[in-house]
Design a protein around this motif. Sequence first.
Motif, PDB file in Angstrom:
ATOM      1  N   ARG A  68       0.929  -1.158  -0.009  1.00  0.00           N
ATOM      2  CA  ARG A  68       0.068  -0.085   0.060  1.00  0.00           C
ATOM      3  C   ARG A  68       0.761   1.349  -0.030  1.00  0.00           C
ATOM      4  O   ARG A  68       0.531   2.203  -0.713  1.00  0.00           O
ATOM      5  CB  ARG A  68      -1.118  -0.033   1.174  1.00  0.00           C
ATOM      6  CG  ARG A  68      -2.166  -1.029   1.082  1.00  0.00           C
ATOM      7  CD  ARG A  68      -2.797  -1.144   2.396  1.00  0.00           C
ATOM      8  NE  ARG A  68      -3.877  -2.015   2.060  1.00  0.00           N
ATOM      9  CZ  ARG A  68      -5.009  -2.386   3.016  1.00  0.00           C
ATOM     10  NH1 ARG A  68      -4.899  -1.813   4.253  1.00  0.00           N
ATOM     11  NH2 ARG A  68      -5.910  -3.249   2.740  1.00  0.00           N
ATOM     12  N   VAL A  69       1.948   1.358   0.807  1.00  0.00           N
ATOM     13  CA  VAL A  69       2.948   2.461   0.542  1.00  0.00           C
ATOM     14  C   VAL A  69       3.418   2.762  -0.544  1.00  0.00           C
ATOM     15  O   VAL A  69       3.595   3.685  -1.277  1.00  0.00           O
ATOM     16  CB  VAL A  69       4.020   2.309   1.950  1.00  0.00           C
ATOM     17  CG1 VAL A  69       5.111   3.159   1.706  1.00  0.00           C
ATOM     18  CG2 VAL A  69       3.559   2.319   3.252  1.00  0.00           C
ATOM     19  N   ARG A  99      -0.444   8.628   6.097  1.00  0.00           N
ATOM     20  CA  ARG A  99       0.801   9.801   6.763  1.00  0.00           C
ATOM     21  C   ARG A  99       1.923   8.983   7.348  1.00  0.00           C
ATOM     22  O   ARG A  99       3.123   9.036   7.342  1.00  0.00           O
ATOM     23  CB  ARG A  99       0.391  10.820   7.183  1.00  0.00           C
ATOM     24  CG  ARG A  99       0.132  11.967   6.320  1.00  0.00           C
ATOM     25  CD  ARG A  99      -0.354  13.457   7.259  1.00  0.00           C
ATOM     26  NE  ARG A  99      -1.054  13.963   6.364  1.00  0.00           N
ATOM     27  CZ  ARG A  99      -2.336  14.134   6.307  1.00  0.00           C
ATOM     28  NH1 ARG A  99      -3.034  13.495   7.231  1.00  0.00           N
ATOM     29  NH2 ARG A  99      -2.997  14.972   5.534  1.00  0.00           N
ATOM     30  N   SER A 100       1.473   8.311   8.493  1.00  0.00           N
ATOM     31  CA  SER A 100       2.201   7.683   9.756  1.00  0.00           C
ATOM     32  C   SER A 100       3.042   6.654   8.956  1.00  0.00           C
ATOM     33  O   SER A 100       4.199   6.339   8.890  1.00  0.00           O
ATOM     34  CB  SER A 100       1.559   7.208  10.773  1.00  0.00           C
ATOM     35  OG  SER A 100       2.306   6.419  11.631  1.00  0.00           O
ATOM     36  N   LEU A 101       2.346   5.715   8.085  1.00  0.00           N
ATOM     37  CA  LEU A 101       3.114   4.752   7.425  1.00  0.00           C
ATOM     38  C   LEU A 101       4.250   5.068   6.418  1.00  0.00           C
ATOM     39  O   LEU A 101       5.333   4.568   6.390  1.00  0.00           O
ATOM     40  CB  LEU A 101       2.197   3.875   6.724  1.00  0.00           C
ATOM     41  CG  LEU A 101       1.429   2.765   7.679  1.00  0.00           C
ATOM     42  CD1 LEU A 101       0.486   1.984   6.764  1.00  0.00           C
ATOM     43  CD2 LEU A 101       2.767   1.753   7.837  1.00  0.00           C
ATOM     44  N   LEU A 102       3.744   6.295   5.618  1.00  0.00           N
ATOM     45  CA  LEU A 102       4.925   6.774   4.623  1.00  0.00           C
ATOM     46  C   LEU A 102       5.983   7.280   5.357  1.00  0.00           C
ATOM     47  O   LEU A 102       7.170   6.935   5.050  1.00  0.00           O
ATOM     48  CB  LEU A 102       4.194   7.907   3.787  1.00  0.00           C
ATOM     49  CG  LEU A 102       3.325   7.548   2.691  1.00  0.00           C
ATOM     50  CD1 LEU A 102       2.483   8.941   2.378  1.00  0.00           C
ATOM     51  CD2 LEU A 102       3.901   7.003   1.829  1.00  0.00           C
ATOM     52  N   ARG A 103       5.791   7.951   6.756  1.00  0.00           N
ATOM     53  CA  ARG A 103       7.124   8.441   7.436  1.00  0.00           C
ATOM     54  C   ARG A 103       7.936   7.363   7.670  1.00  0.00           C
ATOM     55  O   ARG A 103       9.112   7.452   7.881  1.00  0.00           O
ATOM     56  CB  ARG A 103       6.411   9.380   8.542  1.00  0.00           C
ATOM     57  CG  ARG A 103       7.338  10.614   8.820  1.00  0.00           C
ATOM     58  CD  ARG A 103       6.903  11.624   9.962  1.00  0.00           C
ATOM     59  NE  ARG A 103       5.393  11.033  10.577  1.00  0.00           N
ATOM     60  CZ  ARG A 103       4.307  11.257  10.348  1.00  0.00           C
ATOM     61  NH1 ARG A 103       4.105  12.197   9.685  1.00  0.00           N
ATOM     62  NH2 ARG A 103       3.221  11.054  11.019  1.00  0.00           N
ATOM     63  N   ASP A 104       7.163   6.310   8.399  1.00  0.00           N
ATOM     64  CA  ASP A 104       7.876   5.101   8.998  1.00  0.00           C
ATOM     65  C   ASP A 104       8.621   4.512   7.799  1.00  0.00           C
ATOM     66  O   ASP A 104       9.826   3.881   8.126  1.00  0.00           O
ATOM     67  CB  ASP A 104       7.005   4.051   9.784  1.00  0.00           C
ATOM     68  CG  ASP A 104       6.374   4.835  10.998  1.00  0.00           C
ATOM     69  OD1 ASP A 104       7.040   5.878  11.531  1.00  0.00           O
ATOM     70  OD2 ASP A 104       5.496   4.185  11.329  1.00  0.00           O
ATOM     71  N   GLY A 107      10.746   7.414   5.416  1.00  0.00           N
ATOM     72  CA  GLY A 107      11.606   8.362   5.934  1.00  0.00           C
ATOM     73  C   GLY A 107      11.216   9.772   5.415  1.00  0.00           C
ATOM     74  O   GLY A 107      12.140  10.900   5.722  1.00  0.00           O
ATOM     75  N   SER A 108      10.291   9.870   4.850  1.00  0.00           N
ATOM     76  CA  SER A 108       9.681  11.303   4.302  1.00  0.00           C
ATOM     77  C   SER A 108       8.295  11.280   4.601  1.00  0.00           C
ATOM     78  O   SER A 108       7.612  10.514   4.770  1.00  0.00           O
ATOM     79  CB  SER A 108       9.916  11.072   2.749  1.00  0.00           C
ATOM     80  OG  SER A 108       9.730  12.349   1.981  1.00  0.00           O
TER      81      SER A 108
END
Length: 116
Positions: A68-69, A99-104, A107-108
């Motif tokens: 999904r990411v 948003r949280s998964l993308l960051r995790d 790293g962006s």
Amino acid sequence: MPAARPSGRPRPARPPDHRVRALGAPAPRCADPLSEAARVLGVSERTLQRTVRRVLNTTPVRFVQDLRVEQATHLLRTTDLTLEAIARKAGYEHATTLRSLLRDRTGSTAGGLRVR
């Protein structure tokens, strides 16, 4: 030869991409995507968990999240869709989860991925 079912008839062979689709793309509003994927594949949830761990060295949930990411990252880079629309297309009800998964995972931020 495909494994036999309790009825004695062999189970029809399915292409590998069918298995990936079943695990990676459960119904967007599915309450329990793991059990749905197991049902589609004709295996128990535990068998699915063990197989994914053995073959992909990850959990089914993490595998689905990674797919999904990947899809969301592609959509961020190639479309002007809102993050809310991208989250829904990727199978999330709320953009905050994405948003949280993308960051995790990357790293962006979503905005950072969009401009790259």
